[in-house]
Design an enzyme around this catalytic site. Sequence first.
Site, short mmCIF file in Angstrom:
data_model
loop_
_atom_site.label_atom_id
_atom_site.label_comp_id
_atom_site.label_asym_id
_atom_site.label_seq_id
_atom_site.Cartn_x
_atom_site.Cartn_y
_atom_site.Cartn_z
N TYR A 24 28.54 40.72 36.16
CA TYR A 24 29.71 39.85 35.94
C TYR A 24 29.46 38.69 34.98
CZ TYR A 24 31.45 42.48 39.90
OH TYR A 24 31.84 43.49 40.73
N ASN A 75 43.16 39.62 38.55
CA ASN A 75 41.94 40.37 38.81
C ASN A 75 41.89 40.55 40.34
OD1 ASN A 75 39.47 41.47 39.24
ND2 ASN A 75 38.32 40.02 37.95
N HIS A 81 40.85 48.47 44.55
CA HIS A 81 40.60 49.87 44.85
C HIS A 81 41.33 50.38 46.10
CE1 HIS A 81 37.81 49.05 41.71
NE2 HIS A 81 37.20 48.13 42.45
N ASP A 88 52.23 46.78 46.35
CA ASP A 88 53.65 46.74 46.73
C ASP A 88 54.27 45.39 46.36
OD1 ASP A 88 53.45 49.27 47.70
OD2 ASP A 88 53.49 48.73 49.82
N HIS A 101 39.66 43.08 34.61
CA HIS A 101 38.36 43.17 35.28
C HIS A 101 37.29 42.72 34.32
CE1 HIS A 101 40.11 45.33 38.62
NE2 HIS A 101 40.78 46.04 37.73
C1 DQA Z 1 35.97 43.37 39.48
C2 DQA Z 1 35.54 44.83 39.73
C3 DQA Z 1 35.72 45.19 41.20
O1 DQA Z 1 35.31 46.53 41.43
C4 DQA Z 1 34.88 44.29 42.07
O2 DQA Z 1 35.11 44.56 43.43
C5 DQA Z 1 35.07 42.84 41.77
C6 DQA Z 1 35.23 42.42 40.40
C7 DQA Z 1 35.67 42.93 38.02
O3 DQA Z 1 36.23 41.91 37.62
O4 DQA Z 1 34.90 43.58 37.31
O5 DQA Z 1 34.96 42.00 42.66
O6 DQA Z 1 37.35 43.27 39.69
#
Ligand code: DQA
Length: 146
Positions: A24, A75, A81, A88, A101
């Site tokens: 990240y 985000n 997921h 909704d 993301h």
């Molecule tokens: C995320 C990707 C998601 O799979 C993960 O659970 C996150 C961060 C991203 O910004 O890459 O917490 O949304």
Amino acid sequence: MKNKILVIHGPNLNLLGEREKSVYGSASLQEINKKIKALAKELKVEVEILQSNIEGEIVNAIQSAKGKFSAMVINPAGYTHYSVAIRDAIAAVRIPAVEVHLSNIYSREEIRHKSVIAPVAAGQIAGFGVNSYLLGLQAAVGLLKK
Ligand code: DQA
């Protein structure tokens, strides 16, 4: 309401800068928010930013966005997921949403390959780190001009 964009950060994003830096990046949420605000100023739009670790709070924020915001950048983090509730809420308020993301969710574990949010989003930007938010904001501003 005109040109007001809501930015929502989902769960665990408050830990950015210390959490899984190799995935990240090292920017903290505060630093990311600073960049979002600077770009918003340049693009002459107002932004309101919130972070929550709680699904229901995110649903409430989306519901209350109706009439106040013209677009959102979200985000949904881990909720991406599987949160049918957030999906909704976005579908219900009919405010265009740009899903963002930091990481490229499609190049990671299989559980991250599916976004239940994507079908109700205007579009998705993934894999560009902090730039995903900045590109997302630009995309949201583009939607306002439609
Ligand atoms: C995320 C990707 C998601 O799979 C993960 O659970 C996150 C961060 C991203 O910004 O890459 O917490 O949304």
